[in-house]
Design a protein around this motif. Structure first.
Motif, mmCIF file in Angstrom:
data_model
loop_
_atom_site.group_PDB
_atom_site.id
_atom_site.type_symbol
_atom_site.label_atom_id
_atom_site.label_comp_id
_atom_site.label_asym_id
_atom_site.label_seq_id
_atom_site.Cartn_x
_atom_site.Cartn_y
_atom_site.Cartn_z
ATOM 1 N N TYR A 104 -30.849 -12.389 12.213
ATOM 2 C CA TYR A 104 -32.093 -12.079 12.912
ATOM 3 C C TYR A 104 -32.569 -13.297 13.712
ATOM 4 C CZ TYR A 104 -36.909 -10.647 13.692
ATOM 5 O OH TYR A 104 -38.099 -10.328 14.279
ATOM 6 N N LEU A 114 -30.319 -13.958 16.800
ATOM 7 C CA LEU A 114 -30.593 -13.036 17.912
ATOM 8 C C LEU A 114 -31.918 -13.383 18.587
ATOM 9 C CD1 LEU A 114 -29.267 -9.695 16.361
ATOM 10 C CD2 LEU A 114 -28.275 -10.977 18.270
ATOM 11 N N ALA A 115 -32.915 -13.751 17.791
ATOM 12 C CA ALA A 115 -34.211 -14.152 18.354
ATOM 13 C C ALA A 115 -34.037 -15.384 19.243
ATOM 14 C CB ALA A 115 -35.207 -14.444 17.224
ATOM 15 N N TRP A 116 -33.236 -16.320 18.766
ATOM 16 C CA TRP A 116 -32.994 -17.553 19.528
ATOM 17 C C TRP A 116 -32.286 -17.240 20.854
ATOM 18 C CZ3 TRP A 116 -28.927 -20.223 21.596
ATOM 19 C CH2 TRP A 116 -29.125 -21.582 21.896
ATOM 20 N N LEU A 117 -31.282 -16.352 20.775
ATOM 21 C CA LEU A 117 -30.527 -16.000 21.979
ATOM 22 C C LEU A 117 -31.431 -15.359 23.031
ATOM 23 C CD1 LEU A 117 -27.227 -14.587 20.432
ATOM 24 C CD2 LEU A 117 -27.455 -16.661 21.785
ATOM 25 N N ARG A 118 -32.329 -14.489 22.565
ATOM 26 C CA ARG A 118 -33.251 -13.827 23.501
ATOM 27 C C ARG A 118 -34.166 -14.854 24.144
ATOM 28 N NH1 ARG A 118 -34.203 -9.614 19.060
ATOM 29 N NH2 ARG A 118 -32.222 -8.528 19.255
ATOM 30 N N ASP A 119 -34.550 -15.824 23.315
ATOM 31 C CA ASP A 119 -35.490 -16.839 23.783
ATOM 32 C C ASP A 119 -34.820 -17.842 24.728
ATOM 33 O OD1 ASP A 119 -37.855 -18.185 23.943
ATOM 34 O OD2 ASP A 119 -37.419 -19.489 22.219
ATOM 35 N N GLY A 160 -31.520 -17.738 25.813
ATOM 36 C CA GLY A 160 -30.375 -17.227 26.571
ATOM 37 C C GLY A 160 -30.587 -17.237 28.074
ATOM 38 N N ARG A 161 -31.859 -17.277 28.490
ATOM 39 C CA ARG A 161 -32.134 -17.272 29.931
ATOM 40 C C ARG A 161 -31.707 -18.592 30.574
ATOM 41 N NH1 ARG A 161 -36.526 -14.345 27.999
ATOM 42 N NH2 ARG A 161 -37.699 -16.233 27.588
ATOM 43 N N ASP A 166 -22.989 -12.541 24.847
ATOM 44 C CA ASP A 166 -23.758 -11.293 24.938
ATOM 45 C C ASP A 166 -24.205 -10.863 23.543
ATOM 46 O OD1 ASP A 166 -23.334 -11.242 27.602
ATOM 47 O OD2 ASP A 166 -21.696 -9.762 27.519
ATOM 48 N N GLU A 167 -25.323 -10.209 23.524
ATOM 49 C CA GLU A 167 -25.860 -9.765 22.233
ATOM 50 C C GLU A 167 -24.872 -8.840 21.504
ATOM 51 O OE1 GLU A 167 -30.035 -9.017 22.353
ATOM 52 O OE2 GLU A 167 -29.919 -7.682 20.623
ATOM 53 N N THR A 194 -23.338 -9.504 17.819
ATOM 54 C CA THR A 194 -23.460 -8.543 16.719
ATOM 55 C C THR A 194 -22.092 -8.254 16.096
ATOM 56 O OG1 THR A 194 -25.195 -7.566 18.040
ATOM 57 C CG2 THR A 194 -24.490 -6.335 16.103
#
Lengths: 491, 177
Positions: free
Chosen positions: B71, B74-79, B81-82, B88-89, B93
């Protein structure tokens, strides 16, 4: 495919990957399971390398900061304190790496291990201990005693890999996290005293004397927390609870008295005494277990005896035993039984020293020699009765002094039986402990018998037997005393 | 800390200490650099401690921790990743699921590294350890070793390949022996 992908992974890990390359890597990983495995394995190794390097740095820092105080502030939020503790423990339980030339451990004391000198430094090299016992102290102050035959290597001051041998560790708080790695699993210390036995054949055991240890069988997902009094066997990915053998392990103070015994020439004295016994016309059997050939059929482990590199059978599991068949051709009006034994644990109902198979009412005089639940010695001859006024309650002659204080040390037990005098005389460590009188006293009968068991179940001995003597005459008090003095491995 | 708090803390440390290297390796496999993994790992350890009450005493700490770590990754990647080049998510996964399943094997690979490191000559081993120091600057390590930056990376890649081969060989032998 691998050839295409590997440079992409390296670039990704190094942070030098371009947008286009990243897109190609993502596409590859998305569609190809094999590529994902390859990728995961490389990153996994990267993580392991970082873990090694972290320990490496920690040691360098530790070196630089020796003596510097790092008192933590008392005003930290609880979660921060927890994180600090977590970090400290991460380091303690993590992997370490050898840096510079600082030794991981130093030899404290040596009993009969010629290759080791007191004060010698141990680094990351492999050591073979063929004979004797070694007492070490790690850089963080953990005391470790290793008994031969052993093969071991320090991977760091906090990590000892042992593929064979027996060790006892006494770990102070400064060395918390000290880990013993065996082929079948690891023991991670949480501030404690514990023992690890890695037999030549079979699974490793962890025995916790005090405190707490985490046991992790190789390949197992779950680790197991062991407390003082707990013991496990680790085999094929799982740990099984077993009886504690806390006295099977040599402790530091024993190493020094073994060393003193050797220095005083005890081994030579013992060999001379054995030679004399072999020439005794009344000798029925003298088993010193030194011959390469197995002394008899049975199930037992061959381990180190009283002397460096000598041999002794060890009885560990229920059902372990050693068969012998001596003196069955006649009856023995007088009999002396003596042995050096090392009792690992006391237990019910009996610990067998020598039990003849032929014990039955039709066979008077058959001999059973054992240590009872009350930790005293017993000599039972079937058909014999106690003389009036005897203080034994169970109908058999028993010694007086419990062997309890001798647990975990080699001790000498002897009993002299004389059917004409109707007497049974017990000796502990060469000293007369008690004489019991019999009313009916048959001549002793031997024949097929077992050491360490009877009926292969209920009279299990837990420990080692060295130098078992069966003599067809009554030894005097002086002779028994001399026997002990000559064979005593301690000073 | 109160006695019960102390006990809770002790229970946590016992579970966490034993699993920390495993969780860290799991996180590392999903993120670009070791520094990223360190960031996320710090967050993961705090969350694990905060939520330790919700963890069942007889549960599987590792599975629970993997869930938390996944979790957080994934939160870090969303934050992040830009700004960064990340996986890729969907790939993350898949990697997370598959590598959790293969963890026993991956753990043996990590364990095998130590023996393989022994085969590396001492000077190269020290260099490798320097390169893998937390906050190591590759440029400086490269210079200190007398190599160009490109040459140093090539050497590093060669070492990784050599160690990976050694690990795979060691495990193959383990299986066949």
């Amino acid at each position: 495919m691998k050839l295409d992908m590997e440079p992409l992974i390296h670039a990704y890990m190094d942070g030098t990957i371009s947008h286009d390359e990243m897109a190609r890597l993502n596409a590859l990983l998305l569609e190809n399971a094999e590529a994902r495995r390859e990728f995961a394995e490389l990153l996994n190794m990267d993580s392991a390398l970082a873990a090694l390097a972290a320990g490496w740095e920690e040691e360098a820092l530790e070196q630089a900061q020796t003596g510097r105080s790092t008192a933590p502030s008392a005003h930290r939020a609880p979660w921060l304190m927890a994180t600090v503790c977590v970090v400290i423990l991460m380091v303690a339980a993590g992997w370490w790496w050898q840096v510079a030339h600082r030794p991981f451990a130093t030899v404290e004391s040596v009993a009969g291990a010629a290759a080791f000198q007191p004060g010698a430094s141990l680094h990351g090299e492999l050591h073979e201990l063929h004979a004797g016992t070694l007492s070490l102290i790690t850089r963080r102050g953990a005391h470790v005693v290793i008994e031969a035959p052993a093969s071991f290597r320090f991977e760091s001051a906090q990590r000892l890999r042992i593929s064979r041998g027996r060790l006892a560790a006494d770990v102070p708080p400064s060395a918390k996290g000290f880990t013993v790695v065996t082929p079948s699993g690891d023991a991670i210390d949480l501030g404690t005293r514990f023992g690890v036995d890695v037999p030549a054949q079979g699974a490793a055991e962890i025995h916790v004397f005090q405190g707490e240890v985490i046991a992790k069988a190789t390949g197992a997902r779950q680790q197991q927390s062991l407390r003082g009094g707990d013991a496990v066997t680790m085999d094929q990915g799982s740990s099984t609870t077993r009886e504690l053998r806390n006295a099977a392990f040599i402790q530091p103070d024993e190493v020094s008295s073994l060393k003193a015994g050797l220095a005083a020439g005890q081994r030579t004295r013992a060999e001379a005494a054995l030679q004399q016994l072999r020439e005794d016309p009344a000798l029925i059997a003298l088993m010193d277990f030194e011959a390469e050939a197995m002394p008899g059929e049975g199930v037992y482990r061959m381990v180190q005896g009283r002397w460096p590199g000598s041999r002794a059978p060890e009885f560990v599991q229920v059902g372990d035993h050693l068969k012998l068949d001596v003196g069955g051709d006649r009856s023995w009006p007088q009999l002396t039984l003596a042995a050096w034994v090392r009792i690992d644990r006391l237990g019910e109902p009996y610990q067998s020293l020598l039990h003849t198979d032929g014990w039955s009412k039709n066979n008077p005089g058959q001999v059973h020699w054992m240590i009872t639940q009350e930790a005293v010695m017993r000599l039972a001859l079937i058909g014999n009765t106690l003389a009036p006024g005897a203080d034994e309650r169970q109908g058999y002659p028993d010694s007086r002094t419990p062997v309890l204080p001798e647990q975990g040390r080699w001790m000498h037990v002897a009993v002299v039986y004389d059917s004409a005098k109707k007497s049974v005389r017990f000796y502990l460590n060469g000293r007369l402990d008690k004489e019991t009188r019999q009313e009916i006293a048959h001549p002793a009968r031997l024949g097929p018998a077992q050491i360490g068991n009877w009926n292969q179940r209920d009279r299990k001995l837990s420990g080692r037997v060295d130098e078992l003597l069966i003599l067809g005459r009554a030894m005097t008090d002086d002779e028994v005393h001399t026997l002990h003095t000559a064979g005593n491995p301690y000073r | 800390m109160s006695p019960s708090e102390n006990e809770r803390h002790h229970r946590f440390l016992r579970a966490f200490t034993a699993q920390e290297p495993v969780i860290r390796a799991y996180v590392r496999r999903l993120l670009p650099t070791r520094a990223d993994a360190d960031d996320v790992m710090q967050e993961v350890s705090v969350v694990l401690w905060d939520k330790f009450d919700s963890f069942q005493a007889d549960g599987d700490f590792r599975s629970w921790a993997f869930g938390v770590a996944r979790y957080e990754v994934l939160a870090w990647l969303r934050d992040k990743g830009r700004d960064k080049l990340v996986l890729d998510e969907t790939v993350v996964t898949k990697l997370a699921d598959e590598s959790a399943e293969r963890e026993p094997h991956l753990e043996r690979q990590r364990e095998a590294l130590e023996a393989c490191m022994q085969k590396v000559p001492a000077d190269q081993r020290i260099l490798l350890m320097q390169a893998y120091q937390p906050q190591a600057r590759m440029q400086e390590v490269a210079e200190a070793s007398g190599r160009t930056s490109a040459g140093f990376y090539q050497w590093l890649h060669r070492m990784r390949r050599m160690l990976m081969d050694c690990i795979r060989r060691a495990l193959a032998q383990e299986v066949s022996s």
